[in-house]
Write an enzyme that holds these catalytic residues in place. Structure first.
Site, PDB file in Angstrom:
ATOM      1  N   ASN A   1       0.841  -1.196   0.000  1.00 57.72           N
ATOM      2  CA  ASN A   1       0.000   0.000   0.000  1.00 57.72           C
ATOM      3  C   ASN A   1       0.878   1.250   0.000  1.00 57.72           C
ATOM      4  OD1 ASN A   1       0.607  -0.770   2.714  1.00 57.72           O
ATOM      5  ND2 ASN A   1      -1.067   0.464   3.511  1.00 57.72           N
ATOM      6  N   ILE A   2       0.399   2.245  -0.717  1.00 60.81           N
ATOM      7  CA  ILE A   2       1.139   3.498  -0.890  1.00 60.81           C
ATOM      8  C   ILE A   2       0.181   4.636  -0.563  1.00 60.81           C
ATOM      9  CG2 ILE A   2       2.487   4.911  -2.485  1.00 60.81           C
ATOM     10  CD1 ILE A   2       2.863   2.299  -4.195  1.00 60.81           C
ATOM     11  N   GLU A   3       0.363   5.217   0.619  1.00 63.49           N
ATOM     12  CA  GLU A   3      -0.554   6.275   1.063  1.00 63.49           C
ATOM     13  C   GLU A   3      -0.084   7.641   0.587  1.00 63.49           C
ATOM     14  OE1 GLU A   3      -1.194   5.761   5.288  1.00 63.49           O
ATOM     15  OE2 GLU A   3      -2.350   3.913   4.916  1.00 63.49           O
TER      16      GLU A   3
ATOM     17  N   CYS B   1      -3.985   0.559  -2.611  1.00 64.46           N
ATOM     18  CA  CYS B   1      -3.844  -0.655  -1.805  1.00 64.46           C
ATOM     19  C   CYS B   1      -2.776  -1.576  -2.398  1.00 64.46           C
ATOM     20  CB  CYS B   1      -5.159  -1.416  -1.764  1.00 64.46           C
ATOM     21  SG  CYS B   1      -6.467  -0.643  -0.800  1.00 64.46           S
TER      22      CYS B   1
ATOM     23  N   GLU C   1      -2.973  -4.730  -3.068  1.00 70.67           N
ATOM     24  CA  GLU C   1      -3.484  -5.650  -4.097  1.00 70.67           C
ATOM     25  C   GLU C   1      -3.523  -4.973  -5.462  1.00 70.67           C
ATOM     26  OE1 GLU C   1      -4.685  -4.897  -1.150  1.00 70.67           O
ATOM     27  OE2 GLU C   1      -5.878  -6.517  -0.282  1.00 70.67           O
TER      28      GLU C   1
ATOM     29  N   CYS D   1     -10.041  -5.029   0.195  1.00 72.86           N
ATOM     30  CA  CYS D   1     -11.153  -4.075   0.325  1.00 72.86           C
ATOM     31  C   CYS D   1     -12.088  -4.224  -0.881  1.00 72.86           C
ATOM     32  CB  CYS D   1     -10.615  -2.649   0.427  1.00 72.86           C
ATOM     33  SG  CYS D   1     -10.131  -1.914  -1.149  1.00 72.86           S
TER      34      CYS D   1
ATOM     35  N   CYS E   1     -10.619  -3.232  -4.270  1.00 70.93           N
ATOM     36  CA  CYS E   1      -9.665  -4.217  -4.794  1.00 70.93           C
ATOM     37  C   CYS E   1     -10.375  -5.473  -5.279  1.00 70.93           C
ATOM     38  CB  CYS E   1      -8.621  -4.567  -3.741  1.00 70.93           C
ATOM     39  SG  CYS E   1      -7.443  -3.225  -3.477  1.00 70.93           S
TER      40      CYS E   1
HETATM   41  N1  THU Z   1      -5.169  -1.536   2.547  1.00 72.99           N
HETATM   42  C1  THU Z   1      -4.584  -2.331   1.610  1.00 72.99           C
HETATM   43  O1  THU Z   1      -3.520  -2.010   1.059  1.00 72.99           O
HETATM   44  N2  THU Z   1      -5.215  -3.489   1.280  1.00 72.99           N
HETATM   45  C2  THU Z   1      -6.340  -3.981   1.903  1.00 72.99           C
HETATM   46  O2  THU Z   1      -6.800  -5.037   1.564  1.00 72.99           O
HETATM   47  C3  THU Z   1      -6.939  -3.212   2.994  1.00 72.99           C
HETATM   48  C4  THU Z   1      -6.433  -1.831   3.175  1.00 72.99           C
HETATM   49  C5  THU Z   1      -4.461  -0.314   2.945  1.00 72.99           C
HETATM   50  C6  THU Z   1      -5.087   0.973   2.523  1.00 72.99           C
HETATM   51  C7  THU Z   1      -4.543   1.923   3.572  1.00 72.99           C
HETATM   52  O3  THU Z   1      -3.260   2.377   3.167  1.00 72.99           O
HETATM   53  C8  THU Z   1      -4.373   1.065   4.811  1.00 72.99           C
HETATM   54  O4  THU Z   1      -4.381  -0.282   4.353  1.00 72.99           O
HETATM   55  C9  THU Z   1      -5.463   1.250   5.841  1.00 72.99           C
HETATM   56  O5  THU Z   1      -6.720   1.116   5.286  1.00 72.99           O
END
Ligand code: THU
Length: 141
Positions: free
Chosen positions: A48-50, A59, A61, A97, A100
């Site tokens: 994940n890259i915020e 996310c 995935e 999520c 995804c």
């Molecule tokens: N996130 C994912 O990368 N994949 C998931 O299946 C659930 C959520 C990330 C998004 C965000 O950066 C952090 O987790 C919290 O929601």
């Protein structure tokens, strides 16, 4: 197509764990790694890259999926996912999520095997069809 062996699934989980170390998650402090296996055995990892503006966050995935598709690989058998808050051991497995699930459904349909892992020895599996029943995909439009 034959299912992966337990050892192959564990290796996919380990690659997801490695990818998780690259996560950029200063806002949620929840880091996720994914490893997506193509039908011809290639593996694409993602984290994940915020983003400070929050909504551009990607996310793990979808990072893995978009890496693969951008390299011309569009058919997949399995994805392993690991996630937890930084420095904590997760009580729960991390499932993809809703966004995804939809993004994966476009390329994988209901048969994709989704491996949701705490560790290589502790994981559950569901098909994408189980996670996204009556999914809307290319066949529906
Ligand atoms: N996130 C994912 O990368 N994949 C998931 O299946 C659930 C959520 C990330 C998004 C965000 O950066 C952090 O987790 C919290 O929601």
């Amino acid at each position: 197509m034959a299912a992966l062996t337990r050892e192959e699934k564990q290796q996919l989980i380990r690659l997801a764990q490695e990818a998780r170390t690259h996560a950029v998650a200063p806002y949620s402090r929840f880091t996720v790694g994914a490893a997506l296996r193509s039908t011809d055995g290639q593996i694409f990892t993602g984290c994940n890259i915020e983003n400070a503006a929050f909504t551009p966050t990607n996310c793990a995935e979808r990072t893995a999926l978009f890496k693969a598709v951008s390299e011309g690989v569009t058919h997949f058998t399995d994805i392993a996912i690991v996630g937890a808050r930084i420095g904590e051991i997760n009580e729960l497995v991390t499932g993809p999520c809703g966004v995804c699930r939809q993004a994966l459904y476009e390329f994988c349909g209901p048969s994709l095997n989704v491996i949701m892992a705490k560790t290589p020895d502790d994981f559950i599996e569901r098909t994408l069809g189980e996670l996204l029943p009556f999914g809307f995909g290319p066949a529906n439009i």
